[in-house]
Design an enzyme around this catalytic site. Sequence first.
Site, short mmCIF file in Angstrom:
data_model
loop_
_atom_site.label_atom_id
_atom_site.label_comp_id
_atom_site.label_asym_id
_atom_site.label_seq_id
_atom_site.Cartn_x
_atom_site.Cartn_y
_atom_site.Cartn_z
N LYS A 153 54.94 -25.76 11.85
CA LYS A 153 54.35 -25.99 10.53
C LYS A 153 55.34 -26.78 9.70
O LYS A 153 56.56 -26.69 9.92
CB LYS A 153 54.05 -24.65 9.82
CG LYS A 153 52.98 -24.77 8.76
CD LYS A 153 51.62 -24.83 9.41
CE LYS A 153 50.50 -24.91 8.40
NZ LYS A 153 49.21 -24.68 9.06
P1 NAD Z 1 42.82 -27.59 0.34
O1 NAD Z 1 44.04 -28.01 -0.37
O2 NAD Z 1 41.85 -28.62 0.80
O3 NAD Z 1 42.01 -26.51 -0.53
C1 NAD Z 1 42.61 -25.37 -1.05
C2 NAD Z 1 41.60 -24.78 -2.05
O4 NAD Z 1 42.09 -23.52 -2.50
C3 NAD Z 1 41.40 -25.63 -3.29
O5 NAD Z 1 40.03 -25.57 -3.66
C4 NAD Z 1 42.25 -24.94 -4.35
O6 NAD Z 1 41.78 -25.19 -5.66
C5 NAD Z 1 42.02 -23.50 -3.93
N1 NAD Z 1 43.02 -22.54 -4.41
C6 NAD Z 1 44.36 -22.61 -4.38
N2 NAD Z 1 44.90 -21.50 -4.92
C7 NAD Z 1 43.85 -20.71 -5.29
C8 NAD Z 1 43.74 -19.44 -5.88
N3 NAD Z 1 44.83 -18.74 -6.20
N4 NAD Z 1 42.49 -18.94 -6.11
C9 NAD Z 1 41.39 -19.63 -5.78
N5 NAD Z 1 41.43 -20.83 -5.20
C10 NAD Z 1 42.65 -21.37 -4.97
O7 NAD Z 1 43.35 -26.72 1.59
P2 NAD Z 1 42.59 -26.40 2.95
O8 NAD Z 1 42.97 -27.42 3.95
O9 NAD Z 1 41.17 -26.11 2.67
O10 NAD Z 1 43.35 -25.06 3.38
C11 NAD Z 1 43.00 -23.82 2.81
C12 NAD Z 1 43.59 -22.71 3.66
O11 NAD Z 1 43.12 -22.84 5.00
C13 NAD Z 1 45.11 -22.71 3.76
O12 NAD Z 1 45.55 -21.38 3.86
C14 NAD Z 1 45.36 -23.42 5.07
O13 NAD Z 1 46.61 -23.07 5.64
C15 NAD Z 1 44.20 -22.90 5.89
N6 NAD Z 1 43.86 -23.76 7.04
C16 NAD Z 1 43.54 -25.06 6.87
C17 NAD Z 1 43.20 -25.82 7.97
C18 NAD Z 1 42.75 -27.25 7.85
O14 NAD Z 1 42.34 -27.83 8.88
N7 NAD Z 1 42.76 -27.86 6.69
C19 NAD Z 1 43.25 -25.26 9.25
C20 NAD Z 1 43.57 -23.91 9.39
C21 NAD Z 1 43.88 -23.17 8.26
#
Ligand code: NAD
Length: 465
Positions: A153
Amino acid sequence: MRGRPGAANLMGMTTVTATGGQEPHTAVGRRAHPDKSPRVANRAPHPGPAEVSSFDTVSHYFDVAADRLGVPDDLRSVIWTAYREVQVQIPVRMRDSGIHVFSGYRVQHNGARGPFKGGIRYHEGVNLDEVRALAALMTWKTAILDVPFGGAKGGVNCPARDLGQDELQMITRSFVDRLAGILGPTRDIPAPDAGTNAQVMAWIMDEYAKLHGDAPAVVTGKPISLGGSPGREAATGRGVVYAYREAARSLGLHPDSTRVVIQGFGNVGSWVARIVAQLGCKLTGVSNTSGAIHAPAGIDPEALVRHLADGGKLVEYPDAEPIPAAELLALECEVLIPAALGGTIHSGNADSIRARLVIEGANNPTTPTGDAILNDNGILVVPDVVANAGGVVVSYFEWVQNLQHLRWEEHEVNNKLGASMRGAYREVEQRASRDSGVPLRVAAYELAIERVLEATRVRGFGGYA
Ligand code: NAD
Protein backbone atom coordinates in the site's frame (compact mmCIF):
# COMPACT_ATOMS: atom_id res chain seq x y z
CA MET A 1 -6.67 -6.57 23.22
CA ARG A 2 -4.47 -9.56 23.95
CA GLY A 3 -0.69 -9.44 23.75
CA ARG A 4 1.03 -10.64 20.61
CA PRO A 5 3.07 -13.80 20.98
CA GLY A 6 5.27 -12.70 18.09
CA ALA A 7 5.64 -9.09 19.22
CA ALA A 8 9.19 -9.47 20.54
CA ASN A 9 10.41 -10.34 17.06
CA LEU A 10 8.67 -7.35 15.58
CA MET A 11 10.73 -5.01 17.71
CA GLY A 12 13.72 -5.53 15.47
CA MET A 13 11.97 -4.47 12.27
CA THR A 14 13.43 -1.40 10.64
CA THR A 15 12.00 1.38 8.57
CA VAL A 16 14.20 2.16 5.61
CA THR A 17 13.94 5.67 4.26
CA ALA A 18 14.50 6.52 0.63
CA THR A 19 17.73 8.22 1.60
CA GLY A 20 19.00 4.93 3.00
CA GLY A 21 18.76 5.78 6.71
CA GLN A 22 17.35 3.21 9.08
CA GLU A 23 15.04 4.12 11.89
CA PRO A 24 14.03 1.76 14.65
CA HIS A 25 10.54 0.39 14.44
CA THR A 26 8.80 1.13 17.70
CA ALA A 27 6.67 -1.36 19.58
CA VAL A 28 3.52 -2.67 18.02
CA GLY A 29 0.52 -0.78 19.27
CA ARG A 30 2.15 2.61 19.46
CA ARG A 31 2.09 5.16 16.69
CA ALA A 32 5.39 4.25 15.18
CA HIS A 33 7.62 6.66 13.32
CA PRO A 34 5.88 10.00 13.88
CA ASP A 35 5.71 12.06 10.74
CA LYS A 36 7.58 15.31 11.39
CA SER A 37 7.29 16.82 7.94
CA PRO A 38 5.33 20.05 7.47
CA ARG A 39 1.78 19.58 6.27
CA VAL A 40 -0.01 21.66 3.72
CA ALA A 41 -3.12 22.09 5.79
CA ASN A 42 -3.55 23.16 9.38
CA ARG A 43 -6.01 20.34 9.77
CA ALA A 44 -4.78 17.59 12.04
CA PRO A 45 -4.75 14.05 10.66
CA HIS A 46 -8.12 12.37 11.00
CA PRO A 47 -7.56 9.24 13.01
CA GLY A 48 -11.31 9.21 13.70
CA PRO A 49 -12.91 8.38 17.00
CA ALA A 50 -11.74 4.75 16.82
CA GLU A 51 -10.21 3.51 20.06
CA VAL A 52 -7.25 1.83 18.35
CA SER A 53 -4.99 2.57 15.40
CA SER A 54 -5.39 0.93 11.99
CA PHE A 55 -2.32 -1.20 12.53
CA ASP A 56 -3.53 -2.43 15.94
CA THR A 57 -6.82 -3.40 14.34
CA VAL A 58 -5.24 -5.50 11.59
CA SER A 59 -2.72 -6.97 14.09
CA HIS A 60 -5.59 -8.10 16.28
CA TYR A 61 -7.45 -9.84 13.47
CA PHE A 62 -4.22 -11.51 12.34
CA ASP A 63 -3.44 -12.72 15.88
CA VAL A 64 -6.87 -14.22 16.42
CA ALA A 65 -6.53 -16.36 13.28
CA ALA A 66 -2.84 -17.18 13.79
CA ASP A 67 -3.59 -18.32 17.36
CA ARG A 68 -6.38 -20.57 16.14
CA LEU A 69 -4.05 -22.06 13.51
CA GLY A 70 -1.26 -22.47 16.09
CA VAL A 71 1.28 -20.64 13.92
CA PRO A 72 4.64 -20.68 15.75
CA ASP A 73 6.12 -17.31 16.73
CA ASP A 74 9.03 -17.43 14.31
CA LEU A 75 6.86 -18.15 11.27
CA ARG A 76 4.37 -15.59 12.49
CA SER A 77 7.06 -12.92 12.41
CA VAL A 78 8.10 -13.90 8.90
CA ILE A 79 4.62 -13.42 7.48
CA TRP A 80 3.55 -10.51 9.68
CA THR A 81 6.44 -8.06 9.40
CA ALA A 82 6.72 -5.95 6.26
CA TYR A 83 9.27 -6.82 3.59
CA ARG A 84 10.08 -3.16 2.94
CA GLU A 85 8.83 0.22 4.23
CA VAL A 86 9.78 3.40 2.46
CA GLN A 87 9.11 7.01 3.40
CA VAL A 88 9.96 9.79 0.98
CA GLN A 89 9.89 13.57 0.96
CA ILE A 90 7.66 15.19 -1.68
CA PRO A 91 8.28 18.94 -1.97
CA VAL A 92 5.70 20.72 -4.13
CA ARG A 93 5.31 24.37 -5.09
CA MET A 94 1.67 25.14 -4.30
CA ARG A 95 -0.57 27.43 -6.36
CA ASP A 96 -1.25 30.02 -3.68
CA SER A 97 1.66 29.61 -1.27
CA GLY A 98 5.25 28.47 -1.17
CA ILE A 99 6.80 25.04 -1.23
CA HIS A 100 5.14 22.42 0.94
CA VAL A 101 6.75 19.16 1.86
CA PHE A 102 4.47 16.15 1.97
CA SER A 103 5.40 12.66 3.12
CA GLY A 104 4.92 9.71 0.80
CA TYR A 105 4.91 6.09 1.94
CA ARG A 106 5.06 2.71 0.29
CA VAL A 107 4.91 -0.43 2.38
CA GLN A 108 5.56 -3.75 0.66
CA HIS A 109 4.17 -6.18 3.15
CA ASN A 110 4.54 -9.68 1.72
CA GLY A 111 5.52 -10.94 -1.72
CA ALA A 112 5.55 -14.68 -1.20
CA ARG A 113 2.62 -15.22 -3.59
CA GLY A 114 3.69 -12.76 -6.31
CA PRO A 115 4.59 -9.14 -7.02
CA PHE A 116 3.46 -6.60 -4.44
CA LYS A 117 0.07 -5.09 -5.21
CA GLY A 118 -1.89 -2.32 -3.55
CA GLY A 119 -3.47 1.08 -3.93
CA ILE A 120 -2.18 4.60 -3.38
CA ARG A 121 -4.14 6.88 -1.07
CA TYR A 122 -4.02 10.68 -1.07
CA HIS A 123 -5.46 12.05 2.16
CA GLU A 124 -4.20 14.44 4.82
CA GLY A 125 -4.56 11.71 7.46
CA VAL A 126 -2.21 9.23 5.73
CA ASN A 127 0.61 8.04 8.02
CA LEU A 128 2.92 5.05 8.24
CA ASP A 129 0.74 3.20 10.76
CA GLU A 130 -2.21 3.32 8.40
CA VAL A 131 -0.26 2.43 5.26
CA ARG A 132 1.36 -0.50 7.07
CA ALA A 133 -2.07 -1.78 8.13
CA LEU A 134 -3.53 -1.38 4.64
CA ALA A 135 -0.52 -3.16 3.09
CA ALA A 136 -1.05 -6.17 5.36
CA LEU A 137 -4.75 -6.23 4.42
CA MET A 138 -3.71 -6.49 0.77
CA THR A 139 -1.57 -9.55 1.51
CA TRP A 140 -4.57 -11.34 3.02
CA LYS A 141 -6.99 -10.08 0.37
CA THR A 142 -4.93 -11.28 -2.61
CA ALA A 143 -4.47 -14.65 -0.88
CA ILE A 144 -8.20 -15.08 -0.15
CA LEU A 145 -9.13 -14.23 -3.74
CA ASP A 146 -6.22 -16.38 -4.90
CA VAL A 147 -4.78 -13.79 -7.30
CA PRO A 148 -1.02 -14.18 -7.80
CA PHE A 149 0.07 -11.06 -5.96
CA GLY A 150 1.48 -10.08 -2.61
CA GLY A 151 0.34 -7.09 -0.58
CA ALA A 152 1.44 -3.45 -0.55
CA LYS A 153 0.00 0.00 0.00
CA GLY A 154 1.11 3.57 -0.51
CA GLY A 155 -0.03 7.04 0.30
CA VAL A 156 0.77 10.72 0.47
CA ASN A 157 -0.45 12.92 3.33
CA CYS A 158 -1.84 15.57 0.99
CA PRO A 159 -5.38 16.99 1.11
CA ALA A 160 -6.38 15.69 -2.33
CA ARG A 161 -9.83 17.30 -2.30
CA ASP A 162 -8.34 20.80 -1.95
CA LEU A 163 -5.61 20.47 -4.56
CA GLY A 164 -5.60 21.43 -8.24
CA GLN A 165 -4.79 18.99 -11.03
CA ASP A 166 -1.38 20.60 -11.52
CA GLU A 167 -0.47 20.09 -7.88
CA LEU A 168 -1.74 16.51 -7.86
CA GLN A 169 0.28 15.78 -10.97
CA MET A 170 3.47 17.20 -9.42
CA ILE A 171 2.95 15.18 -6.25
CA THR A 172 2.36 12.01 -8.24
CA ARG A 173 5.38 12.42 -10.50
CA SER A 174 7.68 13.21 -7.54
CA PHE A 175 6.35 10.21 -5.65
CA VAL A 176 7.00 7.89 -8.60
CA ASP A 177 10.51 9.31 -9.15
CA ARG A 178 11.40 8.43 -5.59
CA LEU A 179 9.87 4.96 -5.73
CA ALA A 180 10.86 4.10 -9.28
CA GLY A 181 13.49 1.56 -8.22
CA ILE A 182 11.03 -0.57 -6.30
CA LEU A 183 8.02 -0.38 -8.64
CA GLY A 184 7.57 -2.42 -11.81
CA PRO A 185 5.20 -4.87 -13.52
CA THR A 186 6.93 -7.83 -11.83
CA ARG A 187 7.89 -5.99 -8.64
CA ASP A 188 5.18 -3.73 -7.26
CA ILE A 189 2.03 -2.56 -9.03
CA PRO A 190 0.04 0.39 -7.58
CA ALA A 191 -3.69 1.06 -8.11
CA PRO A 192 -6.24 3.69 -7.06
CA ASP A 193 -7.47 4.10 -3.48
CA ALA A 194 -9.21 6.92 -1.61
CA GLY A 195 -8.27 10.29 -3.11
CA THR A 196 -6.71 8.86 -6.28
CA ASN A 197 -8.27 7.85 -9.58
CA ALA A 198 -7.57 6.77 -13.16
CA GLN A 199 -5.92 10.14 -13.98
CA VAL A 200 -3.41 9.70 -11.14
CA MET A 201 -2.69 6.18 -12.41
CA ALA A 202 -2.05 7.63 -15.89
CA TRP A 203 0.57 10.01 -14.44
CA ILE A 204 2.18 7.10 -12.57
CA MET A 205 2.39 5.09 -15.79
CA ASP A 206 3.80 8.03 -17.74
CA GLU A 207 6.42 8.95 -15.14
CA TYR A 208 7.53 5.34 -14.83
CA ALA A 209 7.77 5.12 -18.64
CA LYS A 210 10.13 8.12 -18.72
CA LEU A 211 12.50 6.24 -16.45
CA HIS A 212 12.13 2.64 -17.62
CA GLY A 213 10.34 2.64 -20.99
CA ASP A 214 6.69 1.95 -21.69
CA ALA A 215 5.24 -0.60 -19.26
CA PRO A 216 1.46 -0.24 -18.83
CA ALA A 217 1.37 -3.23 -16.44
CA VAL A 218 3.26 -1.16 -13.83
CA VAL A 219 -0.06 0.26 -12.59
CA THR A 220 -3.73 -0.74 -12.74
CA GLY A 221 -6.90 1.31 -12.67
CA LYS A 222 -5.63 3.31 -15.65
CA PRO A 223 -7.90 5.10 -18.14
CA ILE A 224 -9.16 2.74 -20.87
CA SER A 225 -7.26 4.81 -23.46
CA LEU A 226 -3.95 3.85 -21.79
CA GLY A 227 -4.61 0.14 -21.34
CA GLY A 228 -7.04 0.22 -18.45
CA SER A 229 -9.54 -2.61 -18.21
CA PRO A 230 -13.21 -2.24 -19.00
CA GLY A 231 -15.03 -2.68 -15.70
CA ARG A 232 -12.14 -1.64 -13.42
CA GLU A 233 -13.62 1.67 -12.25
CA ALA A 234 -16.78 0.00 -10.96
CA ALA A 235 -15.06 -3.24 -9.91
CA THR A 236 -14.76 -2.68 -6.16
CA GLY A 237 -18.40 -1.58 -5.91
CA ARG A 238 -19.54 -4.43 -8.15
CA GLY A 239 -17.60 -6.87 -6.00
CA VAL A 240 -19.32 -5.50 -2.87
CA VAL A 241 -22.66 -6.21 -4.56
CA TYR A 242 -21.59 -9.78 -5.38
CA ALA A 243 -20.77 -10.14 -1.67
CA TYR A 244 -24.22 -8.76 -0.84
CA ARG A 245 -25.86 -11.37 -3.06
CA GLU A 246 -24.03 -14.20 -1.33
CA ALA A 247 -24.72 -12.90 2.19
CA ALA A 248 -28.36 -12.12 1.33
CA ARG A 249 -28.78 -15.73 0.23
CA SER A 250 -27.63 -17.00 3.61
CA LEU A 251 -29.82 -14.49 5.51
CA GLY A 252 -32.86 -14.94 3.30
CA LEU A 253 -32.89 -11.26 2.31
CA HIS A 254 -34.64 -10.28 -0.91
CA PRO A 255 -33.54 -7.14 -2.84
CA ASP A 256 -37.14 -5.86 -3.12
CA SER A 257 -37.34 -5.54 0.66
CA THR A 258 -33.74 -4.49 1.27
CA ARG A 259 -32.91 -0.98 2.46
CA VAL A 260 -29.26 -0.05 1.98
CA VAL A 261 -27.34 2.70 3.81
CA ILE A 262 -23.92 3.71 2.51
CA GLN A 263 -21.26 5.74 4.34
CA GLY A 264 -19.03 7.39 1.72
CA PHE A 265 -20.08 8.18 -1.84
CA GLY A 266 -16.80 8.14 -3.76
CA ASN A 267 -15.67 5.46 -6.17
CA VAL A 268 -16.71 2.48 -4.04
CA GLY A 269 -19.86 3.88 -2.43
CA SER A 270 -21.32 5.43 -5.56
CA TRP A 271 -20.83 2.26 -7.64
CA VAL A 272 -22.29 0.06 -4.92
CA ALA A 273 -25.31 2.39 -4.82
CA ARG A 274 -25.85 2.26 -8.57
CA ILE A 275 -25.40 -1.49 -8.96
CA VAL A 276 -27.38 -2.50 -5.87
CA ALA A 277 -30.25 -0.29 -7.06
CA GLN A 278 -30.26 -2.20 -10.37
CA LEU A 279 -30.92 -5.34 -8.33
CA GLY A 280 -33.99 -3.72 -6.78
CA CYS A 281 -32.62 -2.63 -3.38
CA LYS A 282 -33.61 0.77 -2.00
CA LEU A 283 -30.90 3.27 -1.07
CA THR A 284 -32.27 5.04 2.02
CA GLY A 285 -29.23 6.83 3.49
CA VAL A 286 -25.91 8.16 2.21
CA SER A 287 -23.09 10.30 3.60
CA ASN A 288 -19.85 11.87 2.49
CA THR A 289 -17.56 14.49 4.02
CA SER A 290 -20.22 17.19 3.52
CA GLY A 291 -22.79 15.38 5.69
CA ALA A 292 -25.52 12.76 5.50
CA ILE A 293 -28.97 12.42 3.91
CA HIS A 294 -31.92 10.11 4.53
CA ALA A 295 -34.98 9.27 2.41
CA PRO A 296 -37.22 6.38 3.56
CA ALA A 297 -38.80 6.29 0.10
CA GLY A 298 -35.40 5.85 -1.53
CA ILE A 299 -32.69 7.95 -3.17
CA ASP A 300 -32.03 7.60 -6.90
CA PRO A 301 -28.26 6.96 -7.01
CA GLU A 302 -27.91 8.01 -10.65
CA ALA A 303 -29.59 11.35 -9.87
CA LEU A 304 -27.34 11.80 -6.84
CA VAL A 305 -24.24 11.10 -8.94
CA ARG A 306 -25.41 13.73 -11.46
CA HIS A 307 -26.16 16.22 -8.65
CA LEU A 308 -22.59 15.83 -7.29
CA ALA A 309 -21.03 15.93 -10.77
CA ASP A 310 -22.82 19.25 -11.36
CA GLY A 311 -21.09 20.68 -8.28
CA GLY A 312 -23.93 20.20 -5.79
CA LYS A 313 -23.28 19.17 -2.22
CA LEU A 314 -24.64 15.86 -1.01
CA VAL A 315 -26.59 17.55 1.79
CA GLU A 316 -28.26 19.83 -0.80
CA TYR A 317 -29.70 16.90 -2.75
CA PRO A 318 -33.36 17.90 -3.11
CA ASP A 319 -35.13 14.54 -2.67
CA ALA A 320 -33.80 13.62 0.77
CA GLU A 321 -33.57 15.06 4.28
CA PRO A 322 -30.19 16.10 5.71
CA ILE A 323 -29.45 14.31 9.00
CA PRO A 324 -26.50 14.62 11.41
CA ALA A 325 -23.65 12.51 10.03
CA ALA A 326 -23.37 10.57 13.28
CA GLU A 327 -26.95 9.32 12.84
CA LEU A 328 -26.33 7.63 9.51
CA LEU A 329 -24.93 4.41 10.92
CA ALA A 330 -27.91 4.07 13.26
CA LEU A 331 -30.52 4.26 10.50
CA GLU A 332 -32.87 1.30 10.39
CA CYS A 333 -31.95 -0.77 7.33
CA GLU A 334 -31.15 -4.28 6.23
CA VAL A 335 -27.67 -3.55 4.85
CA LEU A 336 -25.08 -1.04 6.04
CA ILE A 337 -22.05 -0.45 3.84
CA PRO A 338 -19.16 1.57 5.24
CA ALA A 339 -17.36 2.83 2.11
CA ALA A 340 -15.34 5.76 3.46
CA LEU A 341 -12.21 5.48 5.62
CA GLY A 342 -11.00 3.27 8.46
CA GLY A 343 -12.17 3.05 12.07
CA THR A 344 -15.68 4.40 11.53
CA ILE A 345 -17.45 1.54 13.37
CA HIS A 346 -16.08 1.42 16.90
CA SER A 347 -16.88 0.88 20.57
CA GLY A 348 -18.78 4.18 20.69
CA ASN A 349 -21.30 3.50 17.92
CA ALA A 350 -21.41 -0.21 17.02
CA ASP A 351 -24.22 -0.87 19.46
CA SER A 352 -26.45 1.65 17.67
CA ILE A 353 -26.25 -0.20 14.33
CA ARG A 354 -29.60 -1.74 13.40
CA ALA A 355 -28.72 -3.40 10.10
CA ARG A 356 -28.82 -7.19 9.67
CA LEU A 357 -25.78 -7.17 7.45
CA VAL A 358 -22.64 -4.99 7.39
CA ILE A 359 -20.56 -5.26 4.23
CA GLU A 360 -17.16 -3.59 4.55
CA GLY A 361 -16.63 -1.67 1.31
CA ALA A 362 -13.96 0.44 3.02
CA ASN A 363 -10.69 -0.97 4.28
CA ASN A 364 -10.48 -1.48 8.02
CA PRO A 365 -13.75 0.29 8.90
CA THR A 366 -14.43 -1.75 12.05
CA THR A 367 -12.31 -1.82 15.19
CA PRO A 368 -11.98 -5.11 17.13
CA THR A 369 -14.37 -3.89 19.84
CA GLY A 370 -16.83 -2.65 17.23
CA ASP A 371 -16.57 -6.02 15.50
CA ALA A 372 -17.22 -7.93 18.73
CA ILE A 373 -20.31 -5.82 19.40
CA LEU A 374 -21.68 -6.46 15.89
CA ASN A 375 -21.07 -10.21 16.29
CA ASP A 376 -22.69 -10.24 19.75
CA ASN A 377 -25.71 -8.43 18.30
CA GLY A 378 -26.14 -11.11 15.63
CA ILE A 379 -25.20 -8.82 12.72
CA LEU A 380 -23.47 -10.64 9.90
CA VAL A 381 -20.23 -8.84 8.92
CA VAL A 382 -18.66 -9.45 5.51
CA PRO A 383 -15.07 -8.38 6.14
CA ASP A 384 -13.10 -5.98 3.96
CA VAL A 385 -10.63 -8.68 2.89
CA VAL A 386 -13.49 -10.39 1.07
CA ALA A 387 -16.07 -7.66 0.45
CA ASN A 388 -13.93 -5.03 -1.28
CA ALA A 389 -11.59 -7.41 -3.12
CA GLY A 390 -13.32 -6.82 -6.47
CA GLY A 391 -10.89 -3.99 -7.18
CA VAL A 392 -7.79 -6.10 -6.91
CA VAL A 393 -9.40 -8.95 -8.85
CA VAL A 394 -10.07 -6.69 -11.84
CA SER A 395 -6.66 -5.08 -11.35
CA TYR A 396 -5.29 -8.58 -11.83
CA PHE A 397 -7.36 -8.89 -15.03
CA GLU A 398 -5.99 -5.53 -16.21
CA TRP A 399 -2.42 -6.63 -15.50
CA VAL A 400 -2.98 -9.88 -17.42
CA GLN A 401 -4.44 -7.97 -20.40
CA ASN A 402 -1.49 -5.55 -20.38
CA LEU A 403 1.09 -8.34 -20.28
CA GLN A 404 -0.68 -10.13 -23.15
CA HIS A 405 -1.43 -6.94 -25.13
CA LEU A 406 -5.09 -7.97 -25.26
CA ARG A 407 -8.37 -6.30 -24.34
CA TRP A 408 -11.31 -8.16 -22.87
CA GLU A 409 -14.95 -7.12 -23.21
CA GLU A 410 -16.59 -5.61 -20.12
CA HIS A 411 -19.13 -8.44 -19.78
CA GLU A 412 -16.24 -10.93 -19.74
CA VAL A 413 -14.50 -8.96 -16.98
CA ASN A 414 -17.70 -8.71 -14.93
CA ASN A 415 -18.48 -12.41 -15.31
CA LYS A 416 -14.99 -13.43 -14.25
CA LEU A 417 -15.22 -11.01 -11.31
CA GLY A 418 -18.52 -12.58 -10.26
CA ALA A 419 -17.02 -16.06 -10.38
CA SER A 420 -14.03 -14.97 -8.28
CA MET A 421 -16.14 -13.19 -5.66
CA ARG A 422 -18.66 -16.03 -5.37
CA GLY A 423 -15.90 -18.62 -5.12
CA ALA A 424 -14.02 -16.72 -2.39
CA TYR A 425 -17.17 -15.91 -0.42
CA ARG A 426 -18.35 -19.53 -0.45
CA GLU A 427 -14.93 -20.85 0.50
CA VAL A 428 -14.80 -18.50 3.48
CA GLU A 429 -18.41 -19.23 4.42
CA GLN A 430 -17.84 -23.00 4.33
CA ARG A 431 -14.73 -22.66 6.43
CA ALA A 432 -16.60 -20.53 8.97
CA SER A 433 -19.40 -23.07 9.33
CA ARG A 434 -16.94 -25.98 9.45
CA ASP A 435 -15.13 -24.20 12.34
CA SER A 436 -18.26 -24.11 14.53
CA GLY A 437 -19.57 -20.87 13.13
CA VAL A 438 -16.61 -18.54 13.66
CA PRO A 439 -17.12 -15.09 12.11
CA LEU A 440 -16.39 -14.79 8.39
CA ARG A 441 -13.45 -12.52 9.22
CA VAL A 442 -11.71 -15.19 11.28
CA ALA A 443 -12.27 -17.82 8.60
CA ALA A 444 -11.01 -15.44 5.90
CA TYR A 445 -7.82 -14.61 7.80
CA GLU A 446 -7.19 -18.30 8.49
CA LEU A 447 -7.47 -19.11 4.78
CA ALA A 448 -5.15 -16.22 3.90
CA ILE A 449 -2.53 -17.10 6.50
CA GLU A 450 -2.45 -20.75 5.39
CA ARG A 451 -1.93 -19.72 1.75
CA VAL A 452 0.79 -17.19 2.51
CA LEU A 453 2.55 -19.63 4.86
CA GLU A 454 2.50 -22.35 2.23
CA ALA A 455 3.95 -20.05 -0.44
CA THR A 456 6.58 -18.83 2.01
CA ARG A 457 7.50 -22.41 2.97
CA VAL A 458 7.96 -23.67 -0.59
CA ARG A 459 9.79 -20.51 -1.61
CA GLY A 460 12.24 -20.95 1.22
CA PHE A 461 11.54 -18.02 3.56
CA GLY A 462 13.45 -15.54 1.44
CA GLY A 463 10.29 -13.84 0.31
CA TYR A 464 10.26 -11.78 -2.83
CA ALA A 465 13.48 -10.02 -3.69
P1 NAD B 1 -12.96 8.01 -2.68
O1 NAD B 1 -11.94 9.01 -2.31
O2 NAD B 1 -13.38 7.88 -4.09
O3 NAD B 1 -14.28 8.21 -1.80
C1 NAD B 1 -14.26 8.30 -0.41
C2 NAD B 1 -15.65 8.79 0.01
O4 NAD B 1 -15.74 8.74 1.44
C3 NAD B 1 -15.94 10.22 -0.39
O5 NAD B 1 -17.30 10.31 -0.77
C4 NAD B 1 -15.71 11.01 0.90
O6 NAD B 1 -16.45 12.21 0.92
C5 NAD B 1 -16.24 10.01 1.90
N1 NAD B 1 -15.78 10.19 3.28
C6 NAD B 1 -14.54 10.40 3.75
N2 NAD B 1 -14.56 10.50 5.09
C7 NAD B 1 -15.86 10.34 5.46
C8 NAD B 1 -16.54 10.32 6.70
N3 NAD B 1 -15.87 10.48 7.84
N4 NAD B 1 -17.89 10.12 6.69
C9 NAD B 1 -18.56 9.94 5.55
N5 NAD B 1 -17.98 9.94 4.35
C10 NAD B 1 -16.64 10.14 4.31
O7 NAD B 1 -12.38 6.61 -2.14
P2 NAD B 1 -12.75 5.14 -2.61
O8 NAD B 1 -11.79 4.73 -3.66
O9 NAD B 1 -14.21 5.06 -2.84
O10 NAD B 1 -12.35 4.31 -1.30
C11 NAD B 1 -13.23 4.25 -0.19
C12 NAD B 1 -12.78 3.12 0.71
O11 NAD B 1 -12.77 1.90 -0.03
C13 NAD B 1 -11.38 3.27 1.29
O12 NAD B 1 -11.37 2.69 2.58
C14 NAD B 1 -10.54 2.43 0.35
O13 NAD B 1 -9.35 1.96 0.98
C15 NAD B 1 -11.50 1.30 0.06
N6 NAD B 1 -11.20 0.57 -1.18
C16 NAD B 1 -11.13 1.22 -2.37
C17 NAD B 1 -10.88 0.50 -3.51
C18 NAD B 1 -10.87 1.13 -4.87
O14 NAD B 1 -10.75 0.39 -5.88
N7 NAD B 1 -11.02 2.43 -5.01
C19 NAD B 1 -10.62 -0.88 -3.44
C20 NAD B 1 -10.71 -1.51 -2.20
C21 NAD B 1 -11.00 -0.76 -1.08
